[in-house]
Design a protein around this motif. Structure first.
Motif, short mmCIF file in Angstrom:
data_model
loop_
_atom_site.label_atom_id
_atom_site.label_comp_id
_atom_site.label_asym_id
_atom_site.label_seq_id
_atom_site.Cartn_x
_atom_site.Cartn_y
_atom_site.Cartn_z
N UNK A 37 138.88 55.34 9.44
CA UNK A 37 138.11 54.16 9.81
C UNK A 37 139.04 53.09 10.34
N UNK A 38 138.50 52.27 11.24
CA UNK A 38 139.30 51.19 11.82
C UNK A 38 138.49 49.92 11.86
N UNK A 39 139.15 48.81 11.84
CA UNK A 39 138.48 47.51 11.90
C UNK A 39 138.21 47.15 13.36
N UNK A 40 136.95 46.77 13.64
CA UNK A 40 136.55 46.38 14.99
C UNK A 40 136.15 44.91 14.96
N UNK A 41 136.66 44.15 15.90
CA UNK A 41 136.37 42.71 15.95
C UNK A 41 134.86 42.46 16.06
N UNK A 42 134.36 41.58 15.23
CA UNK A 42 132.95 41.23 15.25
C UNK A 42 132.08 42.08 14.35
N UNK A 43 132.65 43.11 13.71
CA UNK A 43 131.89 43.98 12.81
C UNK A 43 132.53 43.91 11.43
N UNK A 44 131.71 43.60 10.43
CA UNK A 44 132.25 43.32 9.10
C UNK A 44 132.89 44.54 8.45
N UNK A 45 132.24 45.70 8.55
CA UNK A 45 132.73 46.89 7.86
C UNK A 45 133.58 47.76 8.78
N UNK A 183 120.53 47.63 12.91
CA UNK A 183 120.35 48.94 13.56
C UNK A 183 120.20 48.85 15.08
N UNK A 184 120.38 47.66 15.64
CA UNK A 184 120.41 47.51 17.10
C UNK A 184 121.71 46.81 17.52
N UNK A 185 121.93 45.60 17.04
CA UNK A 185 123.11 44.84 17.44
C UNK A 185 124.42 45.50 17.06
N UNK A 186 124.53 45.96 15.81
CA UNK A 186 125.78 46.60 15.36
C UNK A 186 126.05 47.89 16.12
N UNK A 187 125.09 48.82 16.24
CA UNK A 187 125.35 50.04 17.03
C UNK A 187 125.74 49.75 18.47
N UNK A 188 125.06 48.78 19.10
CA UNK A 188 125.38 48.45 20.49
C UNK A 188 126.80 47.90 20.61
N UNK A 189 127.20 47.05 19.68
CA UNK A 189 128.55 46.49 19.75
C UNK A 189 129.60 47.57 19.50
N UNK A 190 129.29 48.55 18.65
CA UNK A 190 130.24 49.63 18.35
C UNK A 190 130.53 50.47 19.59
N UNK A 191 129.49 50.74 20.39
CA UNK A 191 129.69 51.64 21.54
C UNK A 191 129.84 50.89 22.86
N UNK A 192 129.91 49.56 22.80
CA UNK A 192 130.24 48.79 24.00
C UNK A 192 129.06 48.33 24.84
N UNK A 193 127.83 48.43 24.34
CA UNK A 193 126.68 47.90 25.07
C UNK A 193 126.53 46.41 24.78
N UNK A 385 127.17 55.86 14.00
CA UNK A 385 127.05 55.61 15.43
C UNK A 385 128.27 56.08 16.23
N UNK A 386 129.51 55.90 15.74
CA UNK A 386 130.65 56.38 16.53
C UNK A 386 130.65 57.90 16.71
N UNK A 387 130.00 58.62 15.80
CA UNK A 387 129.93 60.08 15.90
C UNK A 387 128.78 60.51 16.79
N UNK A 388 127.62 59.87 16.59
CA UNK A 388 126.40 60.26 17.30
C UNK A 388 126.47 59.91 18.78
N UNK A 389 127.04 58.75 19.12
CA UNK A 389 127.02 58.30 20.51
C UNK A 389 127.66 59.30 21.48
#
Length: 464
Positions: A37-45, A183-193, A385-389
């Motif tokens: 796991x890695x820390x992504x800016x703007x995402x708490x976990x 379930x919308x904002x976090x997944x979108x930010x993870x995959x760059x939308x 989401x990082x796996x499914x996308x």
């Protein structure tokens, strides 16, 4: 003579404790594994890194962890438990003033005088709770469960419809909301939308599903109103929730009007605080504590009686608090057993080889299954989401359609998932045994799921 076997749904404590022991057994049977796991800016976990799954040493649950899991679960769920305690206590204080019952009685008087059909009231309440769920989520509406139930009983319906209005109604609003951060904002930010992009189709899905659930409520309500014996909760005591007098006899005195104004202001502070200041369960619990005290003082209740009201209310939902703790303990066991990542990896494997439409529906099913164990929407997002996308893209899905399928799986069935604290809290406060709610709730959920799958198909066919 042959006796016909009739299935009896287990007691909710038995059900959740069974899930807890099954979770323990799974930690012995399923290999332990982990993603980096890695820390992504703007995402708490921390977010899962795709392609890094590896087996690790087995970590089956110890007896000590099992024995302490429920206490730990109650500790980790303390915010929602204290919200249940404080809101139940505040409701008892409001009841002591007669303002809630009087207000509902007067409202029904006006509805009857205006000859407004009860089915229209159901639709209005459904859209009200759906809009509130749309902007703030169902957790914030837990305290209003007993009000929804009282209105339902006053209109001649039952406890289940009252529970459905607030639980399923707000749940649909939250599940379909295009501004759902979990379930919308976090997944979108993870995959760059862009965050909250693709709003148009989601708003359409929200509106259609709110209409669908309102139709289901109306069908159920009409059935119960025509034949009250068909209600699964006809044997449940409604004292303190149902109206105690004839509708025509209700009126409000100035003090009760002041108490109702306090109640409305609590509602306003809850919504505005959630949207503008990011208030959540702790702050909302404080709103109800302060609101209950102010209501008692406005009605000039003795301080001793205000305090006893909070104590009585808390005592009445102690069982609900225990259910919430057990539900949380299940996730604690699975997390400490290090098998959740193995489950995710195994379920995600076949995805890339599927037809795009089948893949979209498959994603919603897989996410829905994992959601039983990872009840946090944001936690589910960073885990899956990082796996499914990338697998969705390999199957021919656009990233936006993948997020839509994830959104459906990660939220639509919240209304019936027993491991979700808010679901058990609302059912407990409405005095509806979980088994009886599930018996009716799944019938309301299935049409919504089907409509969501139709929207996933539309998303795939239109290149959404």
């Amino acid at each position: 003579m042959k006796t016909k076997f009739k299935f009896k749904f287990p007691n909710p404590y038995v059900l959740l404790l069974s899930f807890l022991f099954i979770a323990c057994l799974m930690t012995f049977l399923i290999p332990a594994g982990s993603f980096d796991r890695e820390t992504v800016e703007g995402i708490a976990n921390p977010v899962v890194v795709p392609g890094t799954y590896k087996r690790i040493d087995s970590t089956p649950v110890t007896l000590g962890l099992l024995l302490g899991s429920i206490s730990q679960g109650m500790g980790e769920s303390s915010a929602i438990i204290f919200l249940v305690f404080l809101s139940a206590g505040a409701f008892v204080v409001f009841n002591k003033t007669g303002a809630i019952e009087g207000g509902i009685g007067v409202m029904i008087q006006k509805i009857q005088k205006a000859h407004v059909p009860s089915s229209v009231v159901i639709w209005l309440l459904t859209f009200l709770f759906s809009i509130l769920g749309f902007v703030s989520g169902p957790d914030a509406l837990i305290p209003f469960t007993m009000v929804a139930v009282s209105i339902s009983l006053g209109l001649g319906y039952d406890l289940i419809l009252g529970l459905a209005l607030v639980l399923a109604g707000s749940g649909i609003g939250f599940a379909m909301s295009p501004i759902n951060a979990a379930v919308v904002g976090t997944p979108q930010s993870i995959i760059g939308l862009p965050i909250f992009s693709g709003m148009g189709l989601r708003v359409a899905m929200w509106f259609v599903n709110t209409c669908v659930i309102a139709i289901m409520f109306t069908i159920y309500g009409n059935k119960v109103k025509k034949n009250p014996e068909k209600s699964a909760v006809s044997d449940v005591d409604t004292q303190g929730l149902s109206l105690s007098k004839e509708i025509s006899s209700y009126s409000l005195n100035p003090r009760q009007i002041g108490v109702l104004i306090t109640f409305v202001l609590m509602f306003v502070f809850t919504v505005v605080g959630s949207l503008k200041f990011g208030w959540y369960l702790n702050e909302i619990g404080g709103i109800f504590l302060v609101g209950g005290v102010i209501a008692g003082l406005i009605y000039r209740l003795p301080v001793k009686e205000i305090i006893s009201g909070f104590v009585e209310g808390g005592a009445s939902v102690a069982g609900t608090a225990l259910l919430i703790g057990i539900a949380r303990a299940i996730q604690i066991i699975l997390t400490n057993g290090n098998i959740l990542d193995t489950i995710i990896q195994s379920l995600s494997g076949p995805l890339s080889s599927l037809n795009p439409i089948v893949a979209g529906i498959f994603i919603s099913i897989v996410v829905g299954f994992v959601h039983i164990f990872i009840t946090s929407g944001s936690g589910l997002s960073v885990a899956m989401m990082p796996i499914i996308a990338p697998l969705g893209v390999m199957a021919g899905l656009s990233l936006q359609a993948t997020v839509l399928a994830f959104q459906v799986g990660g939220s639509v069935l919240n209304m019936i998932i027993p491991t979700l604290g808010s679901t058990m809290a609302m059912a407990g406060m409405a005095r509806v045994p979980y088994g009886k709610w599930l018996k009716e709730g799944w019938k309301m959920a299935v049409p919504v799921v089907i409509v969501c799958w139709i929207f996933i198909i539309i998303a795939v066919l239109t290149g959404y």
